[in-house]
Enzyme design. Sequence first.
Site, PDB file in Angstrom:
ATOM      1  N   VAL A   1      40.560  34.951  28.336  1.00 35.55           N
ATOM      2  CA  VAL A   1      40.401  33.711  29.112  1.00 35.55           C
ATOM      3  C   VAL A   1      39.054  33.060  28.781  1.00 35.55           C
ATOM      4  O   VAL A   1      38.960  31.838  28.643  1.00 35.55           O
ATOM      5  CB  VAL A   1      40.549  33.991  30.625  1.00 35.55           C
ATOM      6  CG1 VAL A   1      40.329  32.724  31.435  1.00 35.55           C
ATOM      7  CG2 VAL A   1      41.939  34.567  30.925  1.00 35.55           C
TER       8      VAL A   1
ATOM      9  N   ARG B   1      40.815  35.942  46.011  1.00 37.18           N
ATOM     10  CA  ARG B   1      41.912  34.997  46.292  1.00 37.18           C
ATOM     11  C   ARG B   1      42.417  35.064  47.725  1.00 37.18           C
ATOM     12  O   ARG B   1      42.897  34.080  48.260  1.00 37.18           O
ATOM     13  CB  ARG B   1      43.086  35.231  45.340  1.00 37.18           C
ATOM     14  CG  ARG B   1      42.846  34.651  43.967  1.00 37.18           C
ATOM     15  CD  ARG B   1      44.078  34.758  43.106  1.00 37.18           C
ATOM     16  NE  ARG B   1      43.723  34.654  41.688  1.00 37.18           N
ATOM     17  CZ  ARG B   1      44.335  35.297  40.713  1.00 37.18           C
ATOM     18  NH1 ARG B   1      45.362  36.101  40.972  1.00 37.18           N
ATOM     19  NH2 ARG B   1      43.949  35.152  39.467  1.00 37.18           N
TER      20      ARG B   1
ATOM     21  N   CYS C   1      48.478  33.448  37.009  1.00 42.08           N
ATOM     22  CA  CYS C   1      49.153  32.616  35.997  1.00 42.08           C
ATOM     23  C   CYS C   1      50.675  32.578  36.189  1.00 42.08           C
ATOM     24  O   CYS C   1      51.327  31.604  35.820  1.00 42.08           O
ATOM     25  CB  CYS C   1      48.818  33.102  34.599  1.00 42.08           C
ATOM     26  SG  CYS C   1      48.980  34.875  34.397  1.00 42.08           S
TER      27      CYS C   1
ATOM     28  N   GLY D   1      48.552  37.329  28.621  1.00 45.44           N
ATOM     29  CA  GLY D   1      48.306  37.486  30.060  1.00 45.44           C
ATOM     30  C   GLY D   1      47.654  38.818  30.379  1.00 45.44           C
ATOM     31  O   GLY D   1      47.043  38.980  31.434  1.00 45.44           O
TER      32      GLY D   1
ATOM     33  N   ARG E   1      57.172  41.847  31.131  1.00 46.10           N
ATOM     34  CA  ARG E   1      56.349  41.511  29.951  1.00 46.10           C
ATOM     35  C   ARG E   1      57.256  41.401  28.735  1.00 46.10           C
ATOM     36  O   ARG E   1      58.089  42.294  28.491  1.00 46.10           O
ATOM     37  CB  ARG E   1      55.319  42.616  29.735  1.00 46.10           C
ATOM     38  CG  ARG E   1      54.311  42.298  28.675  1.00 46.10           C
ATOM     39  CD  ARG E   1      53.285  41.273  29.087  1.00 46.10           C
ATOM     40  NE  ARG E   1      52.324  41.780  30.047  1.00 46.10           N
ATOM     41  CZ  ARG E   1      51.494  41.016  30.751  1.00 46.10           C
ATOM     42  NH1 ARG E   1      51.515  39.703  30.609  1.00 46.10           N
ATOM     43  NH2 ARG E   1      50.642  41.545  31.612  1.00 46.10           N
TER      44      ARG E   1
ATOM     45  N   HIS F   1      54.302  31.680  29.800  1.00 46.74           N
ATOM     46  CA  HIS F   1      55.129  32.405  30.770  1.00 46.74           C
ATOM     47  C   HIS F   1      56.347  31.549  31.135  1.00 46.74           C
ATOM     48  O   HIS F   1      56.210  30.358  31.430  1.00 46.74           O
ATOM     49  CB  HIS F   1      54.357  32.664  32.071  1.00 46.74           C
ATOM     50  CG  HIS F   1      53.224  33.653  31.939  1.00 46.74           C
ATOM     51  ND1 HIS F   1      52.986  34.406  30.826  1.00 46.74           N
ATOM     52  CD2 HIS F   1      52.277  34.013  32.847  1.00 46.74           C
ATOM     53  CE1 HIS F   1      51.931  35.195  31.040  1.00 46.74           C
ATOM     54  NE2 HIS F   1      51.486  34.968  32.247  1.00 46.74           N
TER      55      HIS F   1
ATOM     56  N   THR G   1      47.323  30.990  29.383  1.00 46.08           N
ATOM     57  CA  THR G   1      45.854  31.011  29.304  1.00 46.08           C
ATOM     58  C   THR G   1      45.259  29.600  29.356  1.00 46.08           C
ATOM     59  O   THR G   1      44.064  29.440  29.514  1.00 46.08           O
ATOM     60  CB  THR G   1      45.321  31.747  28.042  1.00 46.08           C
ATOM     61  OG1 THR G   1      45.749  31.042  26.879  1.00 46.08           O
ATOM     62  CG2 THR G   1      45.798  33.181  27.998  1.00 46.08           C
TER      63      THR G   1
END
Length: 358
Positions: free
Chosen positions: A15, A118, A158, A188, A244, A251, A337
């Site tokens: 990132v 968060r 994400c 990710g 994944r 995504h 990203t």
Amino acid sequence: MKTYSVGVIGATGMVGQRFISLLEGHPWFQIKLLAASARSAGKPYGEAAAGRWAMPGPMPETVRDLVIMDAAADAGKIAAEVDFVFCAVDMPKDQTRELEERYAKLECPVISNNSANRSAPDVPMIIPEINSAHSGVIPYQRKRLGTKRGFIAVKSNCSIQSYVPALHPLWDLGIRNVLVCTYQAISGAGKTFETWPEMADNVVPFISGEEEKSEREPMKVWGELRDGAIVEARDLNITAQCIRVPVSDGHMAAVFAGFERMIPLDEIKKRWADFQSEAQRLNLPSAPKRFLHYFEEENRPQVRLDRDLEKGMAVSVGRLRPDTQYDIKFVSISHNTVRGAAGGGILMAELLCAQGYL
Ligand code: NAP
């Protein structure tokens, strides 16, 4: 518009690299310094990131010779030199929470891509097209931290960036329940096919912590600012499976949704086509012209073809149709990203500048 000096913490990571590449030539934000762990500190960025640079373009010349600072040991120096920092680090949650709070208390605002803060009710988790007013909680957070300038604002996970935007224009129809399966790229996890060869020709049915975040975080994004806190939305139920897949970036979400009231599918498409928000009205430099793009072709959107739409900041939607158990189903994708991490963080910072918080 004033220009701002910024720092990138976690600059060597996936990132962090994306921040560096997106900030090259940014009209408001100039990278003044880079920081990472003690392992990288003291090395020029070009050396520390050699062999790890995973961005499509070359490493910008402007950062090659910057000597990496130690995010923890040099916190005081970093906070004194920049207007704010972008932060994306892979550290234990308690240490990340502590590090971010330390910068905020040093009066250096933190625009974070990490999950550690968060769930704090006075930390806004902003997708500028959806909940730009949640920044109104910042004065309450400053009061708790005892700061004048410093605060933490976070980017969501994400995975939710791929489906919450498409559901948002349908919010007033009363979303009752949502079932979502996400198909998530290896970047990710901060990886490439070189660093994670086991992902070639493979699908892994588990991403640690991802399903909990995918079910919970939309409630905060759709929450309400009340009495100095973001109170999470309660009336809907989301269930998620996160998988994944062998894709470098992007995504995809397969979404099923049930509503209290239904409207014709054409009207849903019209709502997506017409959707505009504060980010577009303010003409923020990183805002896509159109946030949501609907594809009529039955084999779109595709990750390789559509993840870079509007420089990776738009969300692509397709395959809207009725469902026999829910009301509708569709697929949507976003660049994890870019829109899902660094680009989303930069857009949030632009919004906070325009609102006067930075
Ligand atoms: P990554 O590629 O593994 O990079 C991790 C970064 O953290 C590196 O710069 C590393 O520096 C730094 N770091 C590790 N320990 C540190 C310490 N003790 N002090 C300071 N820096 C330290 O991880 P990533 O994929 O970029 O993810 C970073 C964060 O963003 C995570 O919280 C992740 O959940 C979140 N995120 C990622 C994505 C995505 O799509 N990748 C999307 C949304 C959110 P060194 O090189 O010096 O070790």
